[in-house]
Design a protein around this motif. Structure first.
Motif, PDB file in Angstrom:
ATOM      1  N   GLU A   1      15.367  74.271  68.115  1.00 36.19           N
ATOM      2  CA  GLU A   1      16.186  73.300  68.830  1.00 36.19           C
ATOM      3  C   GLU A   1      15.924  73.411  70.329  1.00 36.19           C
ATOM      4  N   VAL A   2      15.646  72.298  70.972  1.00 32.57           N
ATOM      5  CA  VAL A   2      15.377  72.317  72.403  1.00 32.57           C
ATOM      6  C   VAL A   2      16.644  72.021  73.194  1.00 32.57           C
TER       7      VAL A   2
ATOM      8  N   GLY B   1      18.446  68.135  72.566  1.00 31.60           N
ATOM      9  CA  GLY B   1      18.100  68.561  71.218  1.00 31.60           C
ATOM     10  C   GLY B   1      19.328  68.796  70.361  1.00 31.60           C
TER      11      GLY B   1
ATOM     12  N   TRP C   1      20.293  61.317  68.227  1.00 33.51           N
ATOM     13  CA  TRP C   1      18.888  61.667  68.013  1.00 33.51           C
ATOM     14  C   TRP C   1      17.943  60.840  68.867  1.00 33.51           C
TER      15      TRP C   1
END
Length: 167
Positions: A28-29, A69, A104
């Motif tokens: 996950e960023v 993210g 998203w």
């Protein structure tokens, strides 16, 4: 496996120096933003462009994108034209209505009035930083994030833009 999406420690300059199999890959960023458009907003009343004097402050408008993210919503994007001495909060536009925790897609933003200091060459330098729903924010510089592969660098987005008459 291998080197894909492995964020190496800052002291490592050669991947053969570490045990890649024991390192997790980047999943996950964090939060990112970018500036895509800059233009003047403080032209003279007669429509002519004011002279760009180095060291003086002019008003510009800026727009761009942001993304976080993990489906985290972007809740704010701030823009500076004086290296973070002051910030202008942008208006989130397209994409800002994504369901909470299910964001998203990119969010687009516009900032109608940013004070920006004119550089010696007549350009202005703007930076943006986004904030997500967990209040993660982009750091001011890359120093704490640096790694030889450049992965996970989400420091302030910086752009230098030369403004011309009528722009």
């Amino acid at each position: 496996r291998g080197l894909n999406y492995k964020v190496l420690p800052p002291s490592v300059v050669d991947a053969s120096e570490v045990d890649l199999d024991s390192m997790p890959g980047l999943g996950e960023v964090s939060v990112f933003s970018g500036i895509t458009s800059v233009s003047r907003v403080d032209d003279d009343a007669d429509g002519g462009a004011k002279k760009m004097v180095p060291g003086e402050t002019v008003m510009v408008k800026a727009s761009g994108w942001a993304w976080a993210g993990g489906g985290r919503n972007v809740v704010r994007v701030d823009v500076t034209g004086n290296n973070g001495e002051s910030w202008s909060t942008s208006n989130l536009t397209q994409g800002s209505d994504q369901p909470y925790g299910r964001a998203w897609a990119w969010v687009f933003w516009e900032c109608p009035a940013v004070p920006a200091v004119v550089c010696e060459d007549g350009s202005v330098e703007l930076s943006s930083k986004a904030v997500d729903a967990s209040f993660n924010s982009q750091p001011g510089n890359i120093s704490p994030l640096w790694n030889v592969r450049g992965l996970a660098n989400n420091s302030w987005f910086r752009t230098q833009h030369r403004l011309v008459a009528g722009q």
